[in-house]
Design a protein around this motif. Structure first.
Motif, PDB file in Angstrom:
ATOM      1  N   VAL A 180       2.615   8.737  -9.483  1.00  0.00           N
ATOM      2  CA  VAL A 180       2.275   9.953 -10.224  1.00  0.00           C
ATOM      3  C   VAL A 180       3.369  10.998 -10.034  1.00  0.00           C
ATOM      4  O   VAL A 180       3.819  11.618 -11.003  1.00  0.00           O
ATOM      5  CB  VAL A 180       0.891  10.490  -9.784  1.00  0.00           C
ATOM      6  N   GLU A 181       3.821  11.198  -8.804  1.00  0.00           N
ATOM      7  CA  GLU A 181       4.872  12.183  -8.543  1.00  0.00           C
ATOM      8  C   GLU A 181       6.159  11.835  -9.285  1.00  0.00           C
ATOM      9  O   GLU A 181       6.792  12.704  -9.879  1.00  0.00           O
ATOM     10  CB  GLU A 181       5.142  12.289  -7.051  1.00  0.00           C
ATOM     11  N   ASN A 182       6.558  10.579  -9.245  1.00  0.00           N
ATOM     12  CA  ASN A 182       7.780  10.170  -9.948  1.00  0.00           C
ATOM     13  C   ASN A 182       7.600  10.272 -11.454  1.00  0.00           C
ATOM     14  O   ASN A 182       8.541  10.624 -12.177  1.00  0.00           O
ATOM     15  CB  ASN A 182       8.171   8.748  -9.551  1.00  0.00           C
ATOM     16  N   GLY A 183       6.411   9.976 -11.956  1.00  0.00           N
ATOM     17  CA  GLY A 183       6.152  10.077 -13.392  1.00  0.00           C
ATOM     18  C   GLY A 183       6.284  11.506 -13.885  1.00  0.00           C
ATOM     19  O   GLY A 183       6.813  11.761 -14.973  1.00  0.00           O
ATOM     20  N   ALA A 228     -12.234   4.236  -2.523  1.00  0.00           N
ATOM     21  CA  ALA A 228     -11.491   3.723  -1.368  1.00  0.00           C
ATOM     22  C   ALA A 228     -10.048   3.354  -1.719  1.00  0.00           C
ATOM     23  O   ALA A 228      -9.184   3.320  -0.833  1.00  0.00           O
ATOM     24  CB  ALA A 228     -12.209   2.515  -0.776  1.00  0.00           C
ATOM     25  N   VAL A 229      -9.762   3.097  -2.975  1.00  0.00           N
ATOM     26  CA  VAL A 229      -8.404   2.718  -3.386  1.00  0.00           C
ATOM     27  C   VAL A 229      -7.420   3.840  -3.076  1.00  0.00           C
ATOM     28  O   VAL A 229      -6.282   3.587  -2.676  1.00  0.00           O
ATOM     29  CB  VAL A 229      -8.356   2.353  -4.885  1.00  0.00           C
ATOM     30  N   MET A 230      -7.844   5.080  -3.241  1.00  0.00           N
ATOM     31  CA  MET A 230      -6.934   6.197  -3.024  1.00  0.00           C
ATOM     32  C   MET A 230      -6.503   6.307  -1.564  1.00  0.00           C
ATOM     33  O   MET A 230      -5.428   6.826  -1.283  1.00  0.00           O
ATOM     34  CB  MET A 230      -7.589   7.502  -3.490  1.00  0.00           C
ATOM     35  N   ILE A 279      -0.053   4.866  -5.768  1.00  0.00           N
ATOM     36  CA  ILE A 279      -0.484   5.736  -6.856  1.00  0.00           C
ATOM     37  C   ILE A 279       0.123   7.129  -6.731  1.00  0.00           C
ATOM     38  O   ILE A 279       0.659   7.669  -7.701  1.00  0.00           O
ATOM     39  CB  ILE A 279      -2.019   5.801  -6.929  1.00  0.00           C
ATOM     40  N   THR A 280       0.074   7.730  -5.550  1.00  0.00           N
ATOM     41  CA  THR A 280       0.610   9.077  -5.371  1.00  0.00           C
ATOM     42  C   THR A 280       2.100   9.113  -5.683  1.00  0.00           C
ATOM     43  O   THR A 280       2.562   9.999  -6.400  1.00  0.00           O
ATOM     44  CB  THR A 280       0.343   9.579  -3.938  1.00  0.00           C
ATOM     45  N   ASN A 281       2.852   8.146  -5.172  1.00  0.00           N
ATOM     46  CA  ASN A 281       4.296   8.084  -5.455  1.00  0.00           C
ATOM     47  C   ASN A 281       4.545   7.913  -6.951  1.00  0.00           C
ATOM     48  O   ASN A 281       5.443   8.546  -7.521  1.00  0.00           O
ATOM     49  CB  ASN A 281       4.944   6.913  -4.720  1.00  0.00           C
ATOM     50  N   ILE A 308      -1.133  -1.498  -4.829  1.00  0.00           N
ATOM     51  CA  ILE A 308      -1.871  -1.043  -6.003  1.00  0.00           C
ATOM     52  C   ILE A 308      -1.079   0.072  -6.654  1.00  0.00           C
ATOM     53  O   ILE A 308      -0.658   1.025  -5.994  1.00  0.00           O
ATOM     54  CB  ILE A 308      -3.277  -0.538  -5.629  1.00  0.00           C
ATOM     55  N   MET A 309      -0.889  -0.057  -7.967  1.00  0.00           N
ATOM     56  CA  MET A 309      -0.183   0.956  -8.740  1.00  0.00           C
ATOM     57  C   MET A 309      -1.091   1.436  -9.871  1.00  0.00           C
ATOM     58  O   MET A 309      -1.888   0.677 -10.402  1.00  0.00           O
ATOM     59  CB  MET A 309       1.108   0.393  -9.319  1.00  0.00           C
TER      60      MET A 309
END
Length: 98
Positions: A59-62, A46-48, A55-57, A31-32
């Motif tokens: 957001v950090e790369n963005g 629950a997705v988080m 998602i965390t990766n 999931i992105m």
């Protein structure tokens, strides 16, 4: 006739619900999401915590990309060379892809 769905309708029709997450998990999909996340609207909570959530990766790369573009656009900023970027990523080893 209503043209825009309510938050509940939007989540039911378009969002990643608990039932959809179970199907995603069964299929082994990632999931992105670029963030920020609207919990309960786009994604259930629950997705988080899903083990294949990127998602965390993402957001950090963005954030890093946006900072680099802003630096490049400011007077005196230089566009980073690909070699130096790759060398930095290898040295820090923070960029993790599945």
């Amino acid at each position: 006739m209503q043209f825009f769905p309510s938050v509940r309708e939007y989540h039911r029709v378009y969002g990643i619900t608990t039932a959809r997450l179970a199907e995603i998990r069964d299929r082994g999909l990632y999931i992105m999401h670029p963030g920020p996340v609207n919990r309960g609207v786009e994604l259930c909570d629950a997705v988080m915590d899903y083990e294949r959530s990127l998602i965390t990766n993402q957001v950090e790369n963005g954030i890093s990309i946006r900072m680099a573009v802003l630096d490049w656009l400011t007077p005196g900023g230089e566009f980073p060379k690909q070699e130096s970027y790759v060398a930095q990523q290898r040295a820090s080893s923070k960029l993790v892809m599945p």
